[in-house]
Motif scaffolding. Structure first.
Motif, PDB file in Angstrom:
ATOM      1  N   ASN A 124       0.801  -1.223   0.000  1.00 38.16           N
ATOM      2  CA  ASN A 124       0.000   0.000   0.000  1.00 38.16           C
ATOM      3  C   ASN A 124       0.838   1.278   0.000  1.00 38.16           C
ATOM      4  O   ASN A 124       2.034   1.260   0.284  1.00 38.16           O
ATOM      5  CB  ASN A 124      -0.938  -0.008   1.203  1.00 38.16           C
ATOM      6  CG  ASN A 124      -2.024  -1.056   1.077  1.00 38.16           C
ATOM      7  OD1 ASN A 124      -2.868  -0.979   0.194  1.00 38.16           O
ATOM      8  ND2 ASN A 124      -1.995  -2.063   1.943  1.00 38.16           N
ATOM      9  N   SER A 125       0.163   2.381  -0.274  1.00 39.63           N
ATOM     10  CA  SER A 125       0.828   3.677  -0.252  1.00 39.63           C
ATOM     11  C   SER A 125       0.966   4.228   1.156  1.00 39.63           C
ATOM     12  O   SER A 125       1.651   5.232   1.360  1.00 39.63           O
ATOM     13  CB  SER A 125       0.040   4.675  -1.121  1.00 39.63           C
ATOM     14  OG  SER A 125      -1.286   4.806  -0.649  1.00 39.63           O
ATOM     15  N   TYR A 126       0.319   3.568   2.110  1.00 36.60           N
ATOM     16  CA  TYR A 126       0.445   3.938   3.527  1.00 36.60           C
ATOM     17  C   TYR A 126       0.792   2.667   4.283  1.00 36.60           C
ATOM     18  O   TYR A 126       0.015   1.721   4.295  1.00 36.60           O
ATOM     19  CB  TYR A 126      -0.851   4.547   4.057  1.00 36.60           C
ATOM     20  CG  TYR A 126      -0.671   5.280   5.368  1.00 36.60           C
ATOM     21  CD1 TYR A 126      -0.543   6.659   5.400  1.00 36.60           C
ATOM     22  CD2 TYR A 126      -0.602   4.588   6.572  1.00 36.60           C
ATOM     23  CE1 TYR A 126      -0.362   7.349   6.593  1.00 36.60           C
ATOM     24  CE2 TYR A 126      -0.412   5.250   7.775  1.00 36.60           C
ATOM     25  CZ  TYR A 126      -0.303   6.634   7.780  1.00 36.60           C
ATOM     26  OH  TYR A 126      -0.116   7.305   8.961  1.00 36.60           O
ATOM     27  N   ALA A 127       1.966   2.624   4.879  1.00 32.80           N
ATOM     28  CA  ALA A 127       2.480   1.388   5.474  1.00 32.80           C
ATOM     29  C   ALA A 127       1.647   0.929   6.661  1.00 32.80           C
ATOM     30  O   ALA A 127       1.192   1.742   7.471  1.00 32.80           O
ATOM     31  CB  ALA A 127       3.928   1.583   5.914  1.00 32.80           C
ATOM     32  N   GLY A 128       1.461  -0.397   6.761  1.00 35.87           N
ATOM     33  CA  GLY A 128       0.745  -0.973   7.874  1.00 35.87           C
ATOM     34  C   GLY A 128       1.575  -0.962   9.150  1.00 35.87           C
ATOM     35  O   GLY A 128       2.812  -0.889   9.118  1.00 35.87           O
ATOM     36  N   VAL A 129       0.890  -1.074  10.285  1.00 37.93           N
ATOM     37  CA  VAL A 129       1.564  -1.019  11.591  1.00 37.93           C
ATOM     38  C   VAL A 129       2.574  -2.150  11.735  1.00 37.93           C
ATOM     39  O   VAL A 129       3.717  -1.937  12.164  1.00 37.93           O
ATOM     40  CB  VAL A 129       0.525  -1.075  12.728  1.00 37.93           C
ATOM     41  CG1 VAL A 129       1.226  -1.184  14.079  1.00 37.93           C
ATOM     42  CG2 VAL A 129      -0.374   0.149  12.697  1.00 37.93           C
ATOM     43  N   THR A 130       2.171  -3.373  11.349  1.00 30.00           N
ATOM     44  CA  THR A 130       3.068  -4.521  11.499  1.00 30.00           C
ATOM     45  C   THR A 130       4.359  -4.321  10.712  1.00 30.00           C
ATOM     46  O   THR A 130       5.456  -4.549  11.224  1.00 30.00           O
ATOM     47  CB  THR A 130       2.367  -5.814  11.045  1.00 30.00           C
ATOM     48  OG1 THR A 130       1.197  -6.026  11.839  1.00 30.00           O
ATOM     49  CG2 THR A 130       3.295  -7.013  11.207  1.00 30.00           C
ATOM     50  N   PRO A 146       6.137   5.543  -4.592  1.00 28.47           N
ATOM     51  CA  PRO A 146       7.230   6.429  -4.166  1.00 28.47           C
ATOM     52  C   PRO A 146       6.872   7.109  -2.849  1.00 28.47           C
ATOM     53  O   PRO A 146       5.722   7.120  -2.419  1.00 28.47           O
ATOM     54  CB  PRO A 146       7.323   7.441  -5.318  1.00 28.47           C
ATOM     55  CG  PRO A 146       5.974   7.430  -5.956  1.00 28.47           C
ATOM     56  CD  PRO A 146       5.449   6.033  -5.802  1.00 28.47           C
ATOM     57  N   GLY A 147       7.888   7.681  -2.199  1.00 33.30           N
ATOM     58  CA  GLY A 147       7.653   8.418  -0.966  1.00 33.30           C
ATOM     59  C   GLY A 147       7.509   7.564   0.278  1.00 33.30           C
ATOM     60  O   GLY A 147       7.111   8.064   1.337  1.00 33.30           O
ATOM     61  N   MET A 148       7.846   6.282   0.191  1.00 37.35           N
ATOM     62  CA  MET A 148       7.667   5.397   1.341  1.00 37.35           C
ATOM     63  C   MET A 148       8.756   5.567   2.391  1.00 37.35           C
ATOM     64  O   MET A 148       8.726   4.928   3.443  1.00 37.35           O
ATOM     65  CB  MET A 148       7.600   3.939   0.875  1.00 37.35           C
ATOM     66  CG  MET A 148       6.405   3.639  -0.009  1.00 37.35           C
ATOM     67  SD  MET A 148       4.808   4.004   0.768  1.00 37.35           S
ATOM     68  CE  MET A 148       4.707   2.648   1.941  1.00 37.35           C
ATOM     69  N   THR A 297      -8.089   4.932   0.215  1.00 36.18           N
ATOM     70  CA  THR A 297      -8.293   6.236  -0.405  1.00 36.18           C
ATOM     71  C   THR A 297      -6.974   6.781  -0.940  1.00 36.18           C
ATOM     72  O   THR A 297      -6.917   7.362  -2.041  1.00 36.18           O
ATOM     73  CB  THR A 297      -8.909   7.224   0.601  1.00 36.18           C
ATOM     74  OG1 THR A 297     -10.201   6.751   0.982  1.00 36.18           O
ATOM     75  CG2 THR A 297      -9.040   8.617  -0.001  1.00 36.18           C
ATOM     76  N   LYS A 298      -5.896   6.593  -0.188  1.00 40.03           N
ATOM     77  CA  LYS A 298      -4.582   7.040  -0.649  1.00 40.03           C
ATOM     78  C   LYS A 298      -4.159   6.279  -1.906  1.00 40.03           C
ATOM     79  O   LYS A 298      -3.591   6.864  -2.841  1.00 40.03           O
ATOM     80  CB  LYS A 298      -3.560   6.899   0.475  1.00 40.03           C
ATOM     81  CG  LYS A 298      -3.862   7.773   1.693  1.00 40.03           C
ATOM     82  CD  LYS A 298      -2.855   7.550   2.803  1.00 40.03           C
ATOM     83  CE  LYS A 298      -3.099   8.491   3.986  1.00 40.03           C
ATOM     84  NZ  LYS A 298      -4.355   8.220   4.702  1.00 40.03           N
ATOM     85  N   ASN A 299      -4.425   4.964  -1.932  1.00 42.38           N
ATOM     86  CA  ASN A 299      -4.136   4.189  -3.141  1.00 42.38           C
ATOM     87  C   ASN A 299      -4.901   4.749  -4.340  1.00 42.38           C
ATOM     88  O   ASN A 299      -4.350   4.924  -5.434  1.00 42.38           O
ATOM     89  CB  ASN A 299      -4.539   2.723  -2.952  1.00 42.38           C
ATOM     90  CG  ASN A 299      -3.676   1.972  -1.949  1.00 42.38           C
ATOM     91  OD1 ASN A 299      -2.617   2.447  -1.545  1.00 42.38           O
ATOM     92  ND2 ASN A 299      -4.125   0.806  -1.541  1.00 42.38           N
TER      93      ASN A 299
END
Length: 363
Positions: A124-130, A146-148, A297-299
């Motif tokens: 994903n474009s927003y990293a998961g907690v794990t 990009p931007g990770m 939504t970010k994706n």
């Protein structure tokens, strides 16, 4: 070479994992691969169907709301950590891959504590907690956006894209086969509705209420509902009484479904977005609003901002979704624009690139 691939819970985790495994086997057929998943989750059925061995951990997720089920979380986590240590000790992998999902946490932690190199694949474009926690020990982190470096150490990141099943990349060769499989008329427009491997209630209810509008417009509908909604969908289709509507609880031949679709309506999970980029189909995305950190939504916005897809919010879907779909189906100019733009975002070699990164860890 022995590799463990861990994670699952949804198709968005499972199918990239299988794609990575297939590439590892293609590079070296002697590679031994063991999957580790969560007991009772869909990976325990999907992975063996793909020809791989899987073992399960009793791990569960923790609920965000206060519930009695959370009381068992520490016990099951402890048992999973012990079981993960035993699996690593018995199988003796040279590297471990985590694709997200409940099982990846205990397994990657157990591997890291034994000094076995680990690779994280963040879809994903927003990293998961794990994955954010596991990144501390990971040797390599393969990402799709990009931007990770906002979530992970920049020196560990490799931008690869998301792995997609090889058959999806050949979808355009399956048009006639898809028409035969779904019993479609070749000269009619077709919309494909996919809410994800588990279905999507908002999308399903929106389509259910608009079935007659599709029939009146002469549109063929391929509707994957997920198992929870299929009986209700079948009753709705029976009430309409039109052969133009085809409802399925799950579609295994997604290459053929994409092949015949003029427009796709989908959630915005990472795998769905990556597949749509590869097949280049005009898409209307309805992000799941309860996804962690609203990552769907970010994706979706990563495509919408490039004029590569349309977005309908979950809140507005019941009112707007069918109208958006009909308008797009009747606008070939917009279809071509969306198709052209979404193809520029495709990364067809993602699975091979990640497999090569795994092999580098073993050297």
């Amino acid at each position: 070479m022995k590799i463990i691939i861990s994670g699952g819970g949804t198709g968005g985790h499972i199918y990239p994992a299988i794609a990575i495994a297939n590439e590892l086997k293609a590079i070296d057929p002697a590679t031994e691969i063991l999957f580790v998943g969560a007991e009772g989750k869909m990976e325990m059925e999907k992975v063996p169907r793909a020809g791989y061995t899987i073992v399960g951990l009793p791990v569960v997720g923790i609920k965000r709301e206060l519930t009695l089920a959370n009381l068992s979380f520490p016990l099951k986590l402890g048992r999973s950590l012990l079981r993960a240590r035993q699996i690593v000790r018995d199988f003796k992998p040279v590297a471990v891959v985590g694709v997200g999902g409940y099982a990846s946490g205990p397994l990657l932690l157990a591997a890291s504590l034994k000094g076995i190199p680990t690779l994280i694949q963040e879809q994903n474009s927003y990293a998961g907690v794990t994955n954010k926690v596991l990144a501390r020990w990971a040797k390599r982190i393969c990402v799709a956006y990009p931007g990770m470096d906002a979530f992970f150490p920049a020196e560990k990141i490799k931008l690869t894209g998301n792995p997609v099943r090889s058959d999806i990349q050949l979808a355009d060769q399956q048009i006639e086969a898809g028409q035969k499989l779904f019993d479609l008329e070749a000269d009619r427009l077709t919309v494909l509705i996919i809410g994800g491997s588990q279905g999507a209630r908002t999308i399903n209810e929106s389509i259910e209420s608009g079935l007659q509008r599709f029939v009146d417009a002469g549109i063929q509908v391929i509707w994957q509902t997920g198992p929870a909604f299929i009986e209700r969908a079948r009753k709705a289709v029976a009430n309409i009484g039109s052969p133009l509507i085809k409802a399925y609880d799950f579609i295994y031949d997604m290459d053929k479904a994409y092949a015949v679709a003029n427009v796709v309506v989908s959630r915005a999970g990472a795998l769905s977005v990556s597949e749509l980029c590869l097949v280049g189909r005009p898409a209307i995305l309805v992000p799941f609003p309860a996804a962690a950190e609203d990552h769907q939504t970010k994706n979706a916005m990563s495509l919408v901002e490039r004029n590569a897809a349309l977005l309908v919010t979950d809140r507005n879907a019941r009112e707007d979704l069918v109208t958006y779909a009909l308008n797009l189906l009747n606008n070939p100019v917009q279809q071509k624009q969306l198709s052209t733009e979404i193809k520029t975002l495709a990364k067809p070699n993602a699975a091979r690139d990640i497999a090569q990164e795994v092999i580098k860890l073993t050297k």
